[in-house]
Design a protein around this motif. Structure first.
Motif, PDB file in Angstrom:
ATOM      1  N   GLN A  22       0.827  -1.215   0.000  1.00 48.69           N
ATOM      2  CA  GLN A  22       0.000   0.000   0.000  1.00 48.69           C
ATOM      3  C   GLN A  22       0.857   1.258   0.000  1.00 48.69           C
ATOM      4  OE1 GLN A  22      -2.806   0.105   3.225  1.00 48.69           O
ATOM      5  NE2 GLN A  22      -3.827  -1.729   2.485  1.00 48.69           N
ATOM      6  N   LYS A  36       1.072   4.075  -2.782  1.00 45.62           N
ATOM      7  CA  LYS A  36       0.787   5.464  -2.448  1.00 45.62           C
ATOM      8  C   LYS A  36       1.903   6.371  -2.960  1.00 45.62           C
ATOM      9  CE  LYS A  36       0.089   7.839   1.840  1.00 45.62           C
ATOM     10  NZ  LYS A  36       0.145   7.538   3.267  1.00 45.62           N
ATOM     11  N   GLN A  93      -1.787  19.117  -2.714  1.00 48.79           N
ATOM     12  CA  GLN A  93      -2.667  18.223  -1.950  1.00 48.79           C
ATOM     13  C   GLN A  93      -4.093  18.774  -1.945  1.00 48.79           C
ATOM     14  OE1 GLN A  93      -1.604  15.270  -0.770  1.00 48.79           O
ATOM     15  NE2 GLN A  93       0.258  15.876  -1.846  1.00 48.79           N
ATOM     16  N   ALA A 146     -11.119  14.551   1.209  1.00 48.28           N
ATOM     17  CA  ALA A 146     -10.276  13.396   1.529  1.00 48.28           C
ATOM     18  C   ALA A 146     -10.931  12.078   1.124  1.00 48.28           C
ATOM     19  CB  ALA A 146      -9.959  13.387   3.022  1.00 48.28           C
ATOM     20  N   GLU A 147     -12.252  12.044   1.131  1.00 48.38           N
ATOM     21  CA  GLU A 147     -12.903  10.764   0.835  1.00 48.38           C
ATOM     22  C   GLU A 147     -12.919  10.451  -0.668  1.00 48.38           C
ATOM     23  OE1 GLU A 147     -16.473  13.438   0.292  1.00 48.38           O
ATOM     24  OE2 GLU A 147     -14.517  13.483   1.238  1.00 48.38           O
ATOM     25  N   LYS A 163     -11.021   9.314  -3.124  1.00 46.92           N
ATOM     26  CA  LYS A 163      -9.715   8.677  -3.292  1.00 46.92           C
ATOM     27  C   LYS A 163      -9.246   8.644  -4.747  1.00 46.92           C
ATOM     28  CE  LYS A 163      -9.200   6.754   1.008  1.00 46.92           C
ATOM     29  NZ  LYS A 163      -9.319   7.980   1.794  1.00 46.92           N
ATOM     30  N   MET A 164     -10.174   8.825  -5.675  1.00 44.55           N
ATOM     31  CA  MET A 164      -9.765   8.701  -7.078  1.00 44.55           C
ATOM     32  C   MET A 164      -8.950   9.893  -7.565  1.00 44.55           C
ATOM     33  SD  MET A 164     -13.252   9.411  -9.131  1.00 44.55           S
ATOM     34  CE  MET A 164     -14.555   9.297  -7.945  1.00 44.55           C
ATOM     35  N   SER A 208      -5.603  12.043  -6.633  1.00 43.11           N
ATOM     36  CA  SER A 208      -4.448  12.052  -5.728  1.00 43.11           C
ATOM     37  C   SER A 208      -4.025  13.479  -5.404  1.00 43.11           C
ATOM     38  CB  SER A 208      -3.283  11.287  -6.348  1.00 43.11           C
ATOM     39  OG  SER A 208      -2.952  11.827  -7.603  1.00 43.11           O
ATOM     40  N   ASP A 244      -5.842   9.372  -9.633  1.00 46.14           N
ATOM     41  CA  ASP A 244      -5.115   8.276  -9.000  1.00 46.14           C
ATOM     42  C   ASP A 244      -5.564   6.994  -9.692  1.00 46.14           C
ATOM     43  OD1 ASP A 244      -4.518   6.066  -7.293  1.00 46.14           O
ATOM     44  OD2 ASP A 244      -4.114   7.487  -5.684  1.00 46.14           O
ATOM     45  N   GLN A 256      -6.943   3.779  -7.725  1.00 47.26           N
ATOM     46  CA  GLN A 256      -8.196   4.094  -7.038  1.00 47.26           C
ATOM     47  C   GLN A 256      -9.332   4.296  -8.039  1.00 47.26           C
ATOM     48  OE1 GLN A 256      -8.774   4.070  -3.893  1.00 47.26           O
ATOM     49  NE2 GLN A 256      -6.722   4.034  -3.012  1.00 47.26           N
TER      50      GLN A 256
END
Lengths: 169, 633
Positions: free
Chosen positions: B463, B467, B589, B595-596, B598-599, B601, B616, B619
């Protein structure tokens, strides 16, 4: 209030500096301590699958900042942007992390001072707005002035990440 | 009573110091006489104590003060550095780390008592005479090549020269002397020990041995101070030590991040300027814009190089881990390093520490056999674990290898079937089979040990590497060992991106993930579902409709493109409206509010000042699959 604060005009206890703006036909106020700047809205990038509250991203001097719409949580009617629309850039803590967010304003009025004594809590029943998201209500002329509880509004959109509540009201 | 809040600045600084102390202690095991090392440990202890007091960590400061007092005896030469002393000192480091995390103070008192006892008993043993020895003299011990006498050398001449330099305590060491019947009269078995006044220069001492360098075994420890620095092994020069030197300075990571942001702004502003200048047609303005472009490119490269940190900056904790494992497992383990000066973005280096710890633990626990087994297989009793790093294009390859038993492919396969990770009749290559140990929920340890094998771990390693946008591969030869090879991008701050357009909106894909781009056949374009298959070079490749994934408004035009990306072993096509081009992409960022999602980055700022989301790939693929399953159900 006690005598000292009335003898010292501008003492912190007697009032707070706020910026007032219009949203969903109502008058709102946010503390200037949180306000970094007021921008004209530029290009907004849609974030697919995001909540309507934070549906966009904007470029604030090279930083990517979420654009938030307080009308969604406050259950206000949403109108399209026009020439008066502005973005209030705020510095807030999100889940314990210092963050910058943009908040849509339909029209920005002025920076002013409101007396603490003139503010009231929102009644739980019979209120037009979700009481837990409004920290106080005041009067400005013959109008209501709503002070939204930014901590409560934003922490509800952190998806459980970070501390549940930050007691900084 | 709750623990006082600990300043993060202090915590970071303290952790660095503790690591430096641990490194020094571990070096001392190998070179117990090295005054320079003792001084460096002492200095770090003192700094840590001072910083602790400054930040109001009085419990820690008090503990360190007592610890320091004990160590003072070592510095003053009143006692020698011994294995138990190092053991106790390492425990003291652990206690400091525990205090940093708000742990209890009580274990500290017991530790200090043990340390004090140890010092007291060492004093009794060595007596006051021992105290006169160390300190301000050079300590040297040497042995000459065994054939010195055969070749006509004269050891006594060396001893004379040393005496001339002021060595009045030369003693022969007879340990190497064989029994009389095995003694070769012309072989040089002896070693000598002596001390020299601190006024003698190191060069002078080394000159004595000038003609005996072949086969010379010389250990030289400098006088307390001042004195010429002992030669430092290049590999040991971790920046924590180097930072106290003149030409270097410590900069907070936050400032570096800010600087990177500024450079990102500059790159964006420069792109706008170039666009405007080109449109104006003013030759002078174009020239200035080009000059600015050249400067900002240089600025970007310099800033990125500042963020680069050698992988050696985190190896201290690995040495400590191996030291602890050696005792815990009863195996002899040697950890060595290669390419410690290989540099990566600081974020990458920091995130790598935990996965590497886990891999080392795994290698020591599962990989290396116990002493008996190794001996019976004709292997050296000492097990070797090696951490190496090297550059390979725009990537860094980090490998952790051991010379243990290697992976048992049948057992891995059986376990994967048992866990339902693969169907019993699955056809897998050796590489794919080895890759199974990275799957979540996989663990080959027959019994759960204290160290590893709780069913988590290797998947966490994967993971983290995912990442960091890296890849991981396992090599193994039964009976000879295992190597885990990780490929990582040099930086996370700026990547090469491919800019695409979906329904008038622009998105960036990491170019490293893109395999190729094809035109979407007309027939397929009309299908409504999110995923379908394409026949690309006789392979069925599933593809995701980005318009549907992103709930984009409008209908796709006729000339849709498919960007084929790789995500691990998977190849997936993404349908987009248009390919805009590739460019350097400054990664920003996303806020915690997103934050939820995820697709994505991160996001980047384009030449016209607008924001584009960075996709991402793994994801995104997972999200597409989930979307499709929901659709079918």
């Amino acid at each position: 209030m006690n005598e000292l604060s009335t003898l010292r005009p501008g003492a912190e206890t007697s009032g707070r500096d706020v910026v007032t703006f219009r949203l969903g036909g109502e008058l709102l106020a946010i503390r200037t301590a949180n306000l970094r700047e007021v921008l004209e809205p530029g290009a907004v990038t849609r974030v697919p699958n995001a909540s309507p509250f934070a549906a966009g991203l904007i470029n604030v001097r090279g930083a990517v900042v979420p654009l938030c719409d307080l009308r969604i949580p406050l259950r206000m009617p949403v109108a399209g942007a026009d020439t008066d629309t502005r973005v209030l850039v705020l510095d807030l803590e999100l889940g314990g992390v210092a963050s910058t967010v943009g908040v849509i304003a339909e029209r920005v009025h002025e920076v002013t001072r409101i007396e603490t004594a003139a503010l009231e809590e929102v009644p739980d029943v019979g209120s037009r707005w979700p009481a837990h998201l409004v920290s106080a209500v005041g009067r400005r002329g013959d109008e209501f002035l709503i002070i939204p509880d930014l901590d409560a509004i934003f922490s509800a959109h952190l998806g459980g990440a970070g501390p549940a509540s930050a007691n900084t009201a | 009573m709750s623990a006082p809040e600990i300043d993060p600045l202090f915590t970071a600084e303290a952790q660095q110091l503790v690591e430096s102390i641990e490194g020094g202690l571990l070096d001392l095991r190998a070179r117990p006489e090295d005054r320079q090392l003792v001084d460096s440990v002492f200095r770090d202890l003192h700094t840590l104590k001072g910083t602790g007091a400054m930040f109001g960590q009085s419990a820690m400061a008090q503990f360190l003060h007592d610890f320091e007092t004990t160590f003072e005896a070592v510095r003053d030469g009143a006692m020698a550095v011994t294995e138990p002393l190092i053991g106790l000192s390492l425990q003291a480091c652990d206690h400091v780390v525990s205090l940093l995390a708000g742990g209890p103070e009580e274990p500290g008192r017991r530790l200090l008592l043990a340390l004090r006892d140890h010092v007291a008993s060492a004093r009794d043993r060595e007596g006051p005479a021992g105290a006169g020895d160390g300190g301000s003299r050079w300590q040297l011990e040497f042995g000459l090549s065994a054939d010195t006498l055969v070749l006509g050398g004269h050891p006594e001449a060396i001893l004379d020269e040393l005496r001339a330099l002021g060595a009045d305590d030369i003693r022969p060491l007879l340990d190497g002397l064989p029994p009389i019947d095995a003694l070769e009269p012309e072989t040089c078995y002896l070693r000598w020990r002596a001390s020299l006044p601190e006024t003698v220069g190191e060069d002078q001492i080394r000159d004595v041995f000038l003609f005996h360098e072949d086969g010379l075994d010389l250990t030289l420890a400098g006088p307390a101070q001042p004195g010429p620095p002992a030669p430092l092994d290049e590999a040991e020069m971790v920046p924590v030590q180097a930072l106290s030197d003149g030409g270097l300075m410590r900069v907070s990571a936050v400032r570096l991040d800010e600087m990177m942001d500024r450079v990102g702004e500059l790159v964006i502003a420069e792109a706008r300027l170039a666009e405007l200048a080109a449109r104006s047609g003013d030759a002078q303005l174009v020239a200035v814009a080009e000059e600015i472009q050249r400067l900002s490119t240089g600025m970007r490269e310099t800033t990125m190089s500042i963020r680069m940190t050698p992988i050696g900056s985190i190896t201290g904790r690995f040495r400590r881990l191996v030291h602890d494992l050696t005792r815990l497992l009863g195996k002899q383990i040697v950890l060595d390093f290669e390419g410690l000066d290989t540099e990566l973005d600081k974020t990458v280096v920091e995130l790598l520490a935990d996965p590497l710890m886990h891999l080392i633990r795994n290698a020591a626990d599962h990989g290396l056999e116990d002493r008996g087994t190794r001996a019976s297989m004709g292997k050296p009793e000492q097990g070797h674990i090696r951490l190496s790093a090297r550059y390979s294009g725009a990537e860094v390859v980090i490998a952790l290898s051991d010379d243990g038993r290697g992976l048992n492919l049948e057992r891995i396969r059986a376990r994967a079937v048992e866990r339902g990770l693969i169907p019993p009749d699955a056809e897998l290559s050796e590489l794919e089979t080895r890759g199974l140990i990275l799957e979540p929920g996989f663990s080959t340890a027959a019994e759960v040990t204290e160290l590893s094998g709780r069913g988590v771990g290797m998947d966490v390693v994967r993971q983290t590497i995912d990442k960091l946008r890296g890849s991981i591969e396992i090599d193994s030869e039964p009976g000879h060992g295992t190597a885990v090879r990780m490929r990582l991008p040099l930086t996370l701050a700026i990547i090469d991106g491919l800019l695409v357009e979906v329904a008038g909106e622009r998105y960036t894909l990491p170019l490293a993930a893109v395999e190729h781009i094809i035109e979407l056949p007309e027939v397929k374009a009309r299908d409504g579902d999110a995923t379908r298959f394409l026949d690309i070079r006789d392979r069925l490749v599933p593809y995701l409709r980005m318009r549907r994934m992103f709930s984009s408004p409008g209908v796709a035009g006729p000339h849709q493109k498919v960007v084929v990306v790789t995500s691990g072993e998977l190849r997936v096509g993404l349908t987009v409206d248009r390919i805009i081009g590739s460019s350097q992409t400054v990664i920003k960022q996303l806020s915690p509010l997103h934050a939820e999602l995820k697709m994505f980055s991160g996001a980047t700022i384009l030449g016209d000042g607008s924001v584009a989301l960075i996709l991402d790939v793994p994801q995104l693929v997972a999200f597409g699959q989930a979307l499709d399953e929901r659709h079918v159900a």
